[in-house]
Write a protein that holds these residues in place. Structure first.
Motif, mmCIF file in Angstrom:
data_model
loop_
_atom_site.group_PDB
_atom_site.id
_atom_site.type_symbol
_atom_site.label_atom_id
_atom_site.label_comp_id
_atom_site.label_asym_id
_atom_site.label_seq_id
_atom_site.Cartn_x
_atom_site.Cartn_y
_atom_site.Cartn_z
ATOM 1 N N ASP A 73 -6.476 9.769 -4.985
ATOM 2 C CA ASP A 73 -6.462 11.201 -5.311
ATOM 3 C C ASP A 73 -7.638 11.866 -4.597
ATOM 4 O O ASP A 73 -8.242 11.274 -3.691
ATOM 5 N N PHE A 74 -7.958 13.096 -4.966
ATOM 6 C CA PHE A 74 -9.010 13.823 -4.246
ATOM 7 C C PHE A 74 -10.363 13.691 -4.924
ATOM 8 O O PHE A 74 -11.362 13.368 -4.293
ATOM 9 N N ARG A 75 -10.395 13.935 -6.233
ATOM 10 C CA ARG A 75 -11.675 14.160 -6.901
ATOM 11 C C ARG A 75 -12.196 12.981 -7.700
ATOM 12 O O ARG A 75 -13.325 13.031 -8.194
ATOM 13 N N SER A 76 -11.429 11.914 -7.852
ATOM 14 C CA SER A 76 -11.938 10.731 -8.543
ATOM 15 C C SER A 76 -12.888 9.966 -7.618
ATOM 16 O O SER A 76 -12.935 10.213 -6.411
ATOM 17 N N LEU A 134 -6.041 11.269 -16.905
ATOM 18 C CA LEU A 134 -7.115 10.367 -17.335
ATOM 19 C C LEU A 134 -8.277 11.126 -17.941
ATOM 20 O O LEU A 134 -8.954 10.640 -18.834
ATOM 21 N N GLU A 135 -8.519 12.347 -17.420
ATOM 22 C CA GLU A 135 -9.712 13.066 -17.888
ATOM 23 C C GLU A 135 -9.361 14.461 -18.347
ATOM 24 O O GLU A 135 -8.250 14.952 -18.128
ATOM 25 N N GLU A 136 -10.327 15.109 -18.984
ATOM 26 C CA GLU A 136 -10.144 16.469 -19.469
ATOM 27 C C GLU A 136 -9.980 17.433 -18.296
ATOM 28 O O GLU A 136 -10.456 17.174 -17.191
ATOM 29 N N GLY A 143 0.107 16.350 -9.845
ATOM 30 C CA GLY A 143 -0.955 16.294 -8.852
ATOM 31 C C GLY A 143 -1.165 14.864 -8.387
ATOM 32 O O GLY A 143 -0.388 13.952 -8.732
ATOM 33 N N ALA A 144 -2.227 14.685 -7.631
ATOM 34 C CA ALA A 144 -2.471 13.423 -6.951
ATOM 35 C C ALA A 144 -2.543 12.219 -7.897
ATOM 36 O O ALA A 144 -2.262 11.089 -7.492
ATOM 37 N N GLY A 145 -2.890 12.452 -9.169
ATOM 38 C CA GLY A 145 -3.003 11.355 -10.122
ATOM 39 C C GLY A 145 -1.687 10.638 -10.391
ATOM 40 O O GLY A 145 -1.690 9.506 -10.879
ATOM 41 N N GLY A 179 -1.290 14.247 -14.064
ATOM 42 C CA GLY A 179 -2.104 13.702 -12.975
ATOM 43 C C GLY A 179 -2.716 14.752 -12.074
ATOM 44 O O GLY A 179 -2.816 14.548 -10.865
ATOM 45 N N SER A 180 -3.153 15.843 -12.656
ATOM 46 C CA SER A 180 -3.853 16.852 -11.851
ATOM 47 C C SER A 180 -5.124 17.274 -12.557
ATOM 48 O O SER A 180 -5.138 17.429 -13.785
ATOM 49 N N SER A 181 -6.177 17.501 -11.776
ATOM 50 C CA SER A 181 -7.420 18.010 -12.364
ATOM 51 C C SER A 181 -7.267 19.486 -12.745
ATOM 52 O O SER A 181 -8.119 20.035 -13.439
ATOM 53 N N LEU A 182 -6.167 20.116 -12.315
ATOM 54 C CA LEU A 182 -5.858 21.515 -12.655
ATOM 55 C C LEU A 182 -7.024 22.439 -12.330
ATOM 56 O O LEU A 182 -7.334 23.361 -13.079
ATOM 57 N N ILE A 232 4.557 22.764 -3.385
ATOM 58 C CA ILE A 232 3.815 24.000 -3.086
ATOM 59 C C ILE A 232 2.699 23.790 -2.062
ATOM 60 O O ILE A 232 2.130 24.762 -1.577
ATOM 61 N N HIS A 233 2.369 22.548 -1.741
ATOM 62 C CA HIS A 233 1.394 22.282 -0.671
ATOM 63 C C HIS A 233 2.040 21.660 0.563
ATOM 64 O O HIS A 233 1.350 21.113 1.418
ATOM 65 N N GLY A 234 3.365 21.727 0.638
ATOM 66 C CA GLY A 234 4.049 21.199 1.812
ATOM 67 C C GLY A 234 4.342 19.718 1.698
ATOM 68 O O GLY A 234 4.281 19.136 0.607
HETATM 69 P P1 OAD Z 1 -7.364 15.715 -8.124
HETATM 70 O O1 OAD Z 1 -7.899 14.558 -7.386
HETATM 71 O O2 OAD Z 1 -8.192 16.934 -8.214
HETATM 72 O O3 OAD Z 1 -7.025 15.300 -9.616
HETATM 73 C C1 OAD Z 1 -6.321 14.127 -9.904
HETATM 74 C C2 OAD Z 1 -6.436 13.889 -11.390
HETATM 75 O O4 OAD Z 1 -5.617 12.777 -11.713
HETATM 76 C C3 OAD Z 1 -7.853 13.546 -11.844
HETATM 77 O O5 OAD Z 1 -8.180 14.353 -12.969
HETATM 78 C C4 OAD Z 1 -7.773 12.057 -12.221
HETATM 79 O O6 OAD Z 1 -8.585 11.736 -13.338
HETATM 80 C C5 OAD Z 1 -6.319 11.917 -12.583
HETATM 81 N N1 OAD Z 1 -5.739 10.581 -12.362
HETATM 82 C C6 OAD Z 1 -5.890 9.748 -11.300
HETATM 83 N N2 OAD Z 1 -5.139 8.645 -11.438
HETATM 84 C C7 OAD Z 1 -4.490 8.764 -12.631
HETATM 85 C C8 OAD Z 1 -3.571 7.941 -13.356
HETATM 86 N N3 OAD Z 1 -3.131 6.759 -12.878
HETATM 87 N N4 OAD Z 1 -3.128 8.392 -14.550
HETATM 88 C C9 OAD Z 1 -3.543 9.597 -15.050
HETATM 89 N N5 OAD Z 1 -4.406 10.410 -14.408
HETATM 90 C C10 OAD Z 1 -4.872 10.005 -13.213
HETATM 91 O O7 OAD Z 1 -5.920 16.030 -7.490
HETATM 92 P P2 OAD Z 1 -5.043 17.344 -7.657
HETATM 93 O O8 OAD Z 1 -5.225 17.966 -8.976
HETATM 94 O O9 OAD Z 1 -3.681 16.999 -7.226
HETATM 95 O O10 OAD Z 1 -4.840 20.501 -2.069
HETATM 96 O O11 OAD Z 1 -5.718 18.255 -6.549
HETATM 97 C C11 OAD Z 1 -5.163 19.500 -6.248
HETATM 98 C C12 OAD Z 1 -5.337 19.844 -4.807
HETATM 99 O O12 OAD Z 1 -6.706 19.671 -4.407
HETATM 100 C C13 OAD Z 1 -4.617 18.939 -3.842
HETATM 101 O O13 OAD Z 1 -3.249 19.217 -3.754
HETATM 102 C C14 OAD Z 1 -5.320 19.238 -2.551
HETATM 103 C C15 OAD Z 1 -6.752 19.353 -3.002
HETATM 104 O O14 OAD Z 1 -7.447 20.379 -2.385
HETATM 105 C C16 OAD Z 1 -4.672 20.674 -0.740
HETATM 106 O O15 OAD Z 1 -4.923 19.791 0.062
HETATM 107 C C17 OAD Z 1 -4.155 22.023 -0.333
#
Ligand code: OAD
Ligand code: ZN
Length: 248
Positions: A32-35, A217-219, A21-23, A190-193, A116-118
């Protein structure tokens, strides 16, 4: 200790799949999206809805190009985490990467990848099957064609990413689910899952007995299912895992 154990699991596995994921791209300078400071701090998610694009593609493109310059700028490169996954694959320890990211950095690092998201470096015609590089749209916009048009049929071009309210690409999603089902080790990085249906891939894998290793980085909501839940920076942890696999 956990890193050594994950490395042992990977080296013993017949099939290891990474799910990212974005992390994994923050160390490349992409938010990323949620940080804190992430995309959702700066944009309202409704701006990323397909209905928004449909209603006014020109306005959508104008807004998006600012963000794209930030995400797809020349200076954006794969980081040590992308490279570690590519090296694991090269050494025969990783089957493929499934990613939610649209930045194209896994492919740039040399991984085989299921997106999977293009992919935001690509545009797709709304009326036919044509795809083209993002620059095709960018050049048209610079020359005053807004929204940009399909070179084949004149239809409206859209970034080739999954917006809210759109289906995920069917074939990619099926492949991803099959890989998760067949994996011995799923490495979630690197995904909040939290976003479905992607968030269910770790569940699919563990239900079939796979070892789930999370590096984040987080749970996460599936952390309690993980045999290994490594909290750390992927840019450090993944190279350490790669090194450990090499020395098993
Ligand atoms: P999120 O932003 O939800 O999660 C990113 C995670 O990566 C967070 O839990 C951060 O703590 C962690 N993180 C950030 N930097 C890091 C690092 N250097 N090392 C370790 N962890 C790190 O992003 P995704 O899970 O990818 O979808 O979000 C999923 C989807 O939500 C995206 O693909 C997007 C969004 O809606 C669409 O746009 C369709
Ligand atoms: Zn077309």
């Amino acid at each position: 200790e956990d890193i050594t154990a994950v490395a042992r699991a990977i080296s013993e596995a017949e099939s290891t799949v990474a799910f990212t994921g974005a992390g994994i791209s923050t160390a490349s300078g992409i938010p990323d999206f949620r940080s804190e400071g992430g995309i959702w701090d700066r944009y309202d998610p409704s701006e990323f809805h397909y209905s928004k694009f449909k209603a006014d593609p020109a306005a959508f493109w104008e807004k998006r190009l600012e963000l794209y310059d930030e995400i797809y700028g020349e200076e954006i490169r794969p980081n040590s985490a992308h490279e570690a996954l590519a090296a694991l694959e090269e050494a025969g320890h990783l089957d493929t990467v499934i990613t939610q990211n649209v930045d194209g950095l896994h492919a740039a690092a040399g991984s085989s990848v299921i997106e999977i998201h293009g992919n935001g470096q690509r545009v797709a015609c709304e009326s036919c099957d044509r795809t083209a590089p993002l620059d095709t749209a960018r050049e048209q916009i610079e020359n005053g064609t807004l929204p940009p048009e399909c070179p084949d049929c004149g239809g409206v071009l859209k970034p080739d990413v999954v917006l809210f309210g759109e289906q995920l690409p069917r074939v990619a999603l099926q492949q991803a689910k099959r890989l998760a089902r067949d994996a011995d080790v799923l490495l979630a990085v690197g995904s909040s899952l939290t976003v479905e249906p992607a968030a269910s891939l770790p569940r699919i894998a563990t239900r079939k007995g796979a070892t789930l290793a999370i590096v984040n980085l987080e749970e996460t909501p599936v952390s309690e299912r993980a045999e290994f839940d490594i909290r750390g920076d992927v840019a450090n942890v993944l190279p350490a895992i790669r090194d450990a696999v090499e020395s098993v």
